[in-house]
Design a protein around this motif. Structure first.
Motif, short mmCIF file in Angstrom:
data_model
loop_
_atom_site.label_atom_id
_atom_site.label_comp_id
_atom_site.label_asym_id
_atom_site.label_seq_id
_atom_site.Cartn_x
_atom_site.Cartn_y
_atom_site.Cartn_z
N UNK A 760 -14.14 47.57 17.58
CA UNK A 760 -15.04 46.82 16.70
C UNK A 760 -16.47 47.13 17.13
N UNK A 761 -17.27 47.73 16.21
CA UNK A 761 -18.58 48.25 16.58
C UNK A 761 -19.75 47.38 16.14
N UNK A 762 -19.52 46.31 15.39
CA UNK A 762 -20.64 45.51 14.93
C UNK A 762 -20.25 44.08 14.63
N UNK A 763 -21.22 43.20 14.40
CA UNK A 763 -20.94 41.78 14.16
C UNK A 763 -20.01 41.54 12.98
N UNK A 764 -20.21 42.27 11.89
CA UNK A 764 -19.38 42.03 10.71
C UNK A 764 -17.93 42.40 10.99
N UNK A 765 -17.73 43.47 11.72
CA UNK A 765 -16.36 43.87 12.07
C UNK A 765 -15.71 42.81 12.96
N UNK A 766 -16.49 42.20 13.83
CA UNK A 766 -15.96 41.15 14.70
C UNK A 766 -15.60 39.92 13.89
N UNK A 767 -16.51 39.51 12.95
CA UNK A 767 -16.23 38.33 12.11
C UNK A 767 -14.95 38.55 11.29
N UNK A 768 -14.84 39.72 10.70
CA UNK A 768 -13.68 39.99 9.87
C UNK A 768 -12.40 40.00 10.71
N UNK A 769 -12.47 40.59 11.89
CA UNK A 769 -11.31 40.62 12.77
C UNK A 769 -10.90 39.22 13.20
#
Length: 918
Positions: A760-769
């Motif tokens: 996960x390379x960014x905040x949005x990817x973390x939120x979605x995960x």
């Protein structure tokens, strides 16, 4: 006591606390006798007064620096009323009598906690090593109470006491003030201290078993004239075996048994009784034990059954029997034992129920089961294999295989040790002893199915742990004796290269196939009588000066003569490409075999240097013994005899096992190395605090990380989060890229990684995960973790096994690997060599070296991780389980992704601390 006992100082407790239970223990004195060590209690006042008045004036003077004929009431009160913390007292007792006293008292001085120590031993028990044992136990108690140093004031003329301190293994600081010597030393356990402890333990345990096997007199309690009864069979064997001392039948209903005067009880026997063989019903054991204790018997062999094997009540009675016997200085073989034997003509001890006892030999044998022991002795006799000593321990309530290992280690009449193991008394101690003993004497062991089942492990575990300790593991009694015959008669092979020589092509190739399957390499030295067809291409042997071909047998043809065999075997033994010879003798028609036996003996005797092992298979009906084709003078085969096997496969199998042992023994002893960066005190404090709070439990993820960090073991950094925003904040703190993971155990171990989101390379990817994982698993608690370097997934686990103690396992991770059971196991602690060997042991280990086309990983990092885990478990017995799964092994790292740890009470059989019987 006629005067009231009052405290003389305010710090003397009027109601002392209960003594710590871990300070009770039975120990062996230097002469092999049992002595009980326990904390002193107020009720000891009368016995202590008797002890003190029984001391000689000289002993009292050396202890108290002047005349001190009687302990005053105040001193008695202070001595017997201690707090077991700042003031501690221990006593050594035999029966109800105190025979030694040791004390320490905290000194009122600045700096680390130090205590003054002193002890005194009854005159008749001096010279038994009790001072050293008491010092060990007193130091153990002091360490529990955070005392770090002992101080002693000793009269300069008291050389005995000074010697005790000097030879204990401590680093002494010594000064003298007139007639007194001041000694001070740290009591931290050092390697020197452990070496001294182990050496004294070995000597006392060997002496203890020696006392049993070399008695001066024997009483048979329950002796009977009927040979079908237990008491009749053992008495008949003792008399027929030519025991060198007096034998005393004990039977209240007879004046004599088998022509030997009988006595109603052991007490009535006029002479001393060293060994009592007990063959009475369980209900009568109590009175028999009382008689033996009153008589001063040194050891018991209890043939009686009906104890621990019958259930809880029988087990309780068994424990009571051993406790009472040890309390009066006796050791116990059994209950439910077959007995003990010593074939030394100077002893002639056959205190067994076995109908057949082998001749004198140089093999020591230990087993538990009585019926199995009888079968083993019968087969040994049938195979013409002689024994030096034999012990069948039955329920192994006291004397165990560990004791016998200590005895046989230094027994000059024993060269080979055979064990049939159903359980271990102290698994860590067994591993420690076996590693040491096997360096000098081969140990062959049958591990029964009961052992593996009790350990909740398969035979792979038993195989790995035995191999680690240098034990030759076999699967049956027949294989046990196959190896014993080779070890007792032939030199060890120097390598795996074997020559197969015979006159039957079919049997020759059977031997070759068996050798290859066992990891041996077949070399074929050419001879003038080699008539075999299809010889392999030859190459020049620069050392031996003759031609040879690699891989096939030396086929002498069906018409081979004894001279042909002698020449072929001599050529093989001279070849530097051959380490052992298997000779197959299978004439097409029945012929006298004596000439072939003489030829093989002559050839073996001509081998250069220390010789090379020669094994045979005689396929013929003849007068040649099947086990030993050729033997030198004597009833049992001696060194230089040639073992013979029913078929060449069994010969190859025995040779391969012995060759692996020889290879293990030739390796230099590898030390147990403690990696740098270890904080044992911090880890111990953490574990003690957690146990005080909640007892045994699984640690939380954060607690596991905290504990491992004390030993330089890092888990890839992670944060626990309960919302998407916390997840984003954690990712920013850790640094991208990160992984998000469900925390439930089922989600962690799913092979499809459904509960994991990687890279996960960014905040949005973390939120979605985070959103996706919470929806899948239904739990808002997730972990956000740094991404580790990609590599090969591995597993390192330690489990606390009841049969083997702490066992570490290593393998590659993955469902298929789990299903195949591709794991390697070692007992702890690990040496440097064992840690490296553990990483290379699984069948899939070549993948770590780039075997599948990928890069080689940092196996040294994996080995160091195993060593750190080994040190952790060696230091903290309260740590019961650890799982590091997965560990990602990369070309320059080995990173732990997840770790779980469980703590619990210290195992009762942990092999550390002062000497004591299990």
């Amino acid at each position: 006591m006629t005067e009231p006992l009052l405290p003389d100082t305010p710090d003397t407790p009027a109601n002392p606390p209960a003594p710590p239970p871990q300070w009770f223990g039975d120990v062996l004195a230097a002469d092999g006798g049992v002595v009980r060590i326990r904390p002193i209690v107020p009720a000891d006042a009368e016995a202590l007064a008797t002890f003190h008045t029984g001391l000689s004036e000289r002993t009292r003077y050396l202890r108290y620096f002047g005349p001190y004929p009687r302990i005053s009431p105040k001193d008695m009160y202070r001595t017997t009323h201690v707090d077991y913390h700042d003031r501690v007292g221990l006593v050594a007792v035999l029966g109800e009598a105190i025979i030694a006293v040791a004390r320490y008292e905290l000194l009122d001085r600045p700096g680390p906690r130090a205590a003054e120590v002193a002890f005194v031993v009854a005159d008749e028990h001096q010279g038994r090593g009790l001072g050293s044992v008491l010092l060990e136990h007193l130091a153990g108690a002091a360490a529990e109470n955070e005392v770090v140093a002992f101080v002693a004031e000793v009269l300069a003329e008291n050389e005995g006491m000074i010697t005790v301190f000097r030879e204990a293994g401590y680093q002494l600081q010594r000064s003298r003030d007139g007639a007194e010597v001041h000694l001070e030393f740290a009591i931290d356990p050092t390697e020197a201290l452990r070496t001294v402890r182990d050496s004294r333990e070995a000597a006392s345990e060997a002496r203890s078993v020696g006392n049993l096997l070399t008695p001066g007199s024997v009483a048979v309690i329950g002796a009977s004239p009927e040979p079908a009864r237990v008491g009749g069979a053992v008495l008949a064997n003792l008399l027929a075996g030519g025991f060198s001392g007096p034998v005393y039948p004990v039977n209240p209903n007879r004046r004599s048994v088998r022509g030997v005067r009988a006595y109603a009880t052991v007490r009535e026997i006029p002479g001393e009784v060293d060994l009592a063989v007990v063959a009475v019903p369980p209900a009568a054991i109590g009175s028999v034990l009382d008689d033996c204790m009153a008589k001063g018997v040194k050891g018991l062999v209890v043939l009686t059954a009906g104890f621990g094997e019958t259930g809880a009540d029988g087990l309780a009675a068994e424990h009571d029997l051993v406790a009472a016997a040890r309390g009066h200085g006796m050791r116990v073989v059994g209950p439910s034992a077959l007995g003990i034997a010593n074939t030394d003509p100077a002893i002639g001890l056959n205190a067994t129920l076995a109908p057949v006892l082998p001749e004198r030999g140089r093999i020591g044998f230990f087993c538990q089961s009585g019926p199995l022991g009888a079968a083993i002795l019968g087969e040994a006799a049938a195979r013409n294999l002689g024994l030096s000593t034999f012990v069948s321990a039955g329920n192994r309530a006291d004397v165990s295989g560990n004791d016998l290992l200590q005895y046989w280690d230094t027994a000059a009449d024993t060269e080979v040790i055979l064990l049939y193991l159903e359980s271990f008394g102290n698994p860590r101690k067994f591993s420690r002893l076996a590693r040491r003993v096997a360096r000098g004497k081969p140990i062959v062991a049958v591990s029964s199915g009961r052992l593996a089942a009790g350990a909740d492990m398969d035979r792979t575990v038993v195989r790995d742990l035995f191999a680690q300790a240098g034990i030759i593991q076999v699967d049956s009694i027949s294989e046990l004796f196959d190896c014993a015959a080779l070890l007792a008669t032939q030199p060890l092979p120097r390598g795996p290269r074997v020559a197969v020589i015979g006159n039957s092509a079919a049997l020759n190739w059977l031997a070759i196939d068996a050798a290859h399957s066992e990891g041996l390499r077949v070399h074929r030295p050419a001879t003038r009588v080699d008539r075999g067809p299809g010889a392999r291409p030859t190459e020049r042997d620069a050392h031996a000066g003759h031609t040879h071909a690699v891989g096939g047998p030396v086929d002498l043809g069906p018409e081979a003569t004894p001279a042909d065999y002698r020449e072929a075997v001599q050529a093989a033994l001279r070849s530097e490409d051959v380490d052992a010879v298997i000779a197959v003798v299978a004439p097409p028609v029945p012929v006298p075999m004596g000439g072939f036996a003489d030829a093989l003996r002559a050839a073996a005797a001509s081998a250069p240097g220390d010789g090379k092992p020669v094994l045979t298979t005689f396929v013929a009906e003849s007068g040649i013994p099947r086990l030993l084709a050729v033997r030198t003078t004597g009833a049992a085969p001696a060194r230089g005899s040639i073992p013979s096997y029913p078929d060449p496969e069994r010969a190859a199998r025995a040779l391969a096992r012995v060759e692996r042992y020889a290879r293990w023994r030739d390796r230099p002893v590898s030390p147990v190395r403690r990696p740098p960066g270890i904080d044992t005190a911090a880890a111990a404090a953490l574990v003690e605090g957690w146990l005080a709070e909640s007892g045994g439990r699984w640690l939380t993820d954060d607690e596991a990380v905290q504990l491992l960090r004390c030993y330089g073991i890092e888990v890839v950094a992670f944060r626990a989060v309960r919302s998407a925003e916390e997840a984003v904040a954690a990712a920013a703190e850790l640094g991208y890229p990160v992984a998000a993971k469900a925390t439930g155990e089922l989600w962690r171990r799913r092979p499809d990684l459904l509960g994991v989101r990687l890279d996960l390379w960014g905040p949005e990817a973390v939120r979605q995960a985070y959103t996706d994982l919470v929806e899948i698993c239904g739990d808002p608690l997730l972990h956000v973790q740094q991404m580790a370097t990609k590599g090969v997934g591995c597993v390192l686990r330690v489990t606390d096994d009841p049969s083997f103690g702490s066992v570490i396992q290593f393998g590659l991770s993955g469902m298929i690997i789990d299903l195949l059971g591709d794991r390697a196991y070692r007992a702890l602690p690990l040496t440097e060599e064992e840690a490296s060997a553990l990483i290379d042991a699984p069948r899939a280990a070549p993948l770590l070296s780039g075997g599948a086309g990928g890069p080689a990983v940092d196996k040294a990092a994996l080995a160091e991780l195993a060593q750190r885990i080994s040190a952790l478990f060696d230091d903290l017995p309260q740590l019961r389980e650890l799982s590091c799964d997965p560990v990602l092994a990369a070309p320059a790292s080995a990173e732990i992704i997840y770790a779980r740890a469980r703590i619990g009470p210290e195992p009762s059989r942990f092999d550390t601390g002062p000497r004591r019987l299990a």
